[in-house]
Design an enzyme around this catalytic site. Structure first.
Site, PDB file in Angstrom:
ATOM      1  N   HIS A   1       0.869  -1.186   0.000  1.00 48.72           N
ATOM      2  CA  HIS A   1       0.000   0.000   0.000  1.00 48.72           C
ATOM      3  C   HIS A   1       0.903   1.233   0.000  1.00 48.72           C
ATOM      4  O   HIS A   1       1.769   1.377   0.867  1.00 48.72           O
ATOM      5  CB  HIS A   1      -0.919   0.007   1.224  1.00 48.72           C
ATOM      6  CG  HIS A   1      -1.903  -1.123   1.224  1.00 48.72           C
ATOM      7  ND1 HIS A   1      -2.174  -1.885   2.341  1.00 48.72           N
ATOM      8  CD2 HIS A   1      -2.670  -1.629   0.223  1.00 48.72           C
ATOM      9  CE1 HIS A   1      -3.076  -2.801   2.033  1.00 48.72           C
ATOM     10  NE2 HIS A   1      -3.397  -2.665   0.766  1.00 48.72           N
TER      11      HIS A   1
ATOM     12  N   GLU B   1       1.784   3.653   3.105  1.00 49.21           N
ATOM     13  CA  GLU B   1       2.305   3.052   4.339  1.00 49.21           C
ATOM     14  C   GLU B   1       3.832   3.077   4.262  1.00 49.21           C
ATOM     15  O   GLU B   1       4.477   2.112   3.857  1.00 49.21           O
ATOM     16  CB  GLU B   1       1.744   1.643   4.498  1.00 49.21           C
ATOM     17  CG  GLU B   1       0.210   1.643   4.555  1.00 49.21           C
ATOM     18  CD  GLU B   1      -0.406   0.261   4.632  1.00 49.21           C
ATOM     19  OE1 GLU B   1       0.342  -0.739   4.740  1.00 49.21           O
ATOM     20  OE2 GLU B   1      -1.644   0.169   4.575  1.00 49.21           O
TER      21      GLU B   1
ATOM     22  N   HIS C   1       3.520  -3.499   6.937  1.00 50.29           N
ATOM     23  CA  HIS C   1       2.449  -2.534   6.686  1.00 50.29           C
ATOM     24  C   HIS C   1       2.338  -1.562   7.857  1.00 50.29           C
ATOM     25  O   HIS C   1       2.925  -1.761   8.923  1.00 50.29           O
ATOM     26  CB  HIS C   1       1.100  -3.252   6.544  1.00 50.29           C
ATOM     27  CG  HIS C   1       0.937  -4.015   5.274  1.00 50.29           C
ATOM     28  ND1 HIS C   1       0.072  -3.630   4.273  1.00 50.29           N
ATOM     29  CD2 HIS C   1       1.521  -5.159   4.843  1.00 50.29           C
ATOM     30  CE1 HIS C   1       0.131  -4.500   3.276  1.00 50.29           C
ATOM     31  NE2 HIS C   1       0.997  -5.436   3.601  1.00 50.29           N
TER      32      HIS C   1
ATOM     33  N   GLU D   1       1.563  -5.278  11.021  1.00 52.66           N
ATOM     34  CA  GLU D   1       1.013  -3.924  11.111  1.00 52.66           C
ATOM     35  C   GLU D   1       1.798  -3.202  12.207  1.00 52.66           C
ATOM     36  O   GLU D   1       1.698  -3.532  13.383  1.00 52.66           O
ATOM     37  CB  GLU D   1      -0.480  -3.967  11.443  1.00 52.66           C
ATOM     38  CG  GLU D   1      -1.328  -4.714  10.424  1.00 52.66           C
ATOM     39  CD  GLU D   1      -1.538  -3.922   9.144  1.00 52.66           C
ATOM     40  OE1 GLU D   1      -1.187  -2.718   9.105  1.00 52.66           O
ATOM     41  OE2 GLU D   1      -2.060  -4.505   8.171  1.00 52.66           O
TER      42      GLU D   1
END
Length: 332
Positions: free
Chosen positions: A53, A56, A148, A211
């Site tokens: 993404h 990010e 991420h 994450e």
């Protein structure tokens, strides 16, 4: 070779496509795809991806720092390594994606979408990963770490999302995730179109979507907040000591998925709802025409709530705690 990230963001091919130092040889395979091979043979083949993404950016900056040190010969390299910046076009625009979400397209799902840069990129990344692992020995250990940051804030600042896996998770992999600062691990129970599900399902890799914080533009990240993850990455790359950690990550498993089916979809959560917010049994979570989503267990936690996804896409996951494991290990 100049800075890997700068070269990727430039959109231009490098002046040299390969090189070596005393520790490794390297080869630029494609835009944002770099293979590094250690001088000495290794039992581990490691794929580290970031920037799937494009908004990010902190994991991209961390990964680039480590790659720069490797290319400069400032640290040794132990595993065979494939480094991937997933969506360079979106990184250049500081956008999550340009046409569609790359991390829903893996496992051949890109074939179901109209021709787009993201669909072509997912296909190229699948090719690169397959070629990389096929080049290794049959007994090579395979790890895939996909880095991420999240759109929303979270009650757990750093957490890992584990794809569906039929065999037990390697203990050294779970130990590494704890050392990387993961406060929680979420275990999928269904297949998906993510990069980590692809690597786990097709290549039996130990894979995790990490994450690591909140999505911010380049230059706005406080990288000191990512110290545990950076140090754990350095350890697996170069044989440094793993960071110490006090507690095992809490474990959750996915209990249900909220899917946006149409333009009538309504998510009954505020825009500032944090990941891992708890909801009681019977709570109406979302509705889409006549379809209703309710909390089914005594308590469920939301992850990745997003009402703005395209129809047919995931608008949120609901989780339950793995109480037996958490109580047995004293996690939390």
């Amino acid at each position: 070779m100049q800075d890997f990230l700068e070269q990727t963001l430039s959109g231009e091919p490098p002046a040299k496509f390969s090189g070596r130092n005393d520790q490794l040889s390297w080869q630029w395979l494609d835009d944002g795809i770099l293979e590094l091979t250690p001088v000495n043979a290794s039992s581990l083949a490691l794929v580290i991806s970031a920037g799937v993404h494009g908004n990010e950016t902190a994991p991209v900056e961390i990964l680039n720092q480590l790659v720069s040190q490797l290319l400069a010969g400032e640290r040794p390299l132990l595993p065979r390594l494939l480094v991937i910046l997933g969506n360079p076009a979106a990184l250049r625009e500081n956008k999550r994606y340009l046409r569609c979400d790359v991390n829903r397209l893996f496992g051949g799902r890109w074939q179901q979408y109209e021709d787009s840069p993201e669909a072509r990129r997912a296909w190229r990344l699948e090719q690169a990963m397959e070629t990389f692992w096929q080049a290794g020995s049959s007994d090579e250990v395979r790890w895939h770490l996909d880095l991420h940051t999240a759109i929303r804030g979270s009650w757990h600042t750093r957490f890992g999302v584990m794809p569906l896996r039929e065999t037990p998770w390697p203990e050294d992999f779970l130990h590494w995730l704890a050392a990387a600062g993961m406060e929680a691990l979420v275990f999928h129970r269904a297949p998906g179109g993510t990069f980590t599900h692809y690597s786990s399902q097709l290549f039996n890799a130990a894979s995790c979507t990490l994450e690591l914080g909140k999505a911010l533009p380049f230059g706005s990240n406080d990288l000191s907040q990512f110290a545990a993850a950076r140090d754990a990455l350095a350890a697996i790359l170069s044989g440094d000591a793993l960071p110490q950690y006090a507690e095992e990550p809490l474990r959750y498993r996915v209990s249900q998925q909220i899917t946006r089916l149409s333009g009538a979809f309504v998510l009954h959560m505020s825009n500032d709802t944090l990941n891992f917010t708890a909801f009681p049994q019977g709570k109406l979570l979302a509705e889409d025409g006549e379809k209703r989503y309710f909390v089914q267990q005594a308590r469920e936690y939301v992850m990745f709530p997003n009402p703005n996804v395209a129809p047919g896409q995931r608008a949120g996951l609901m989780l339950v705690e793995d109480n037996a494991h958490n109580e047995a290990t004293g996690a939390g």
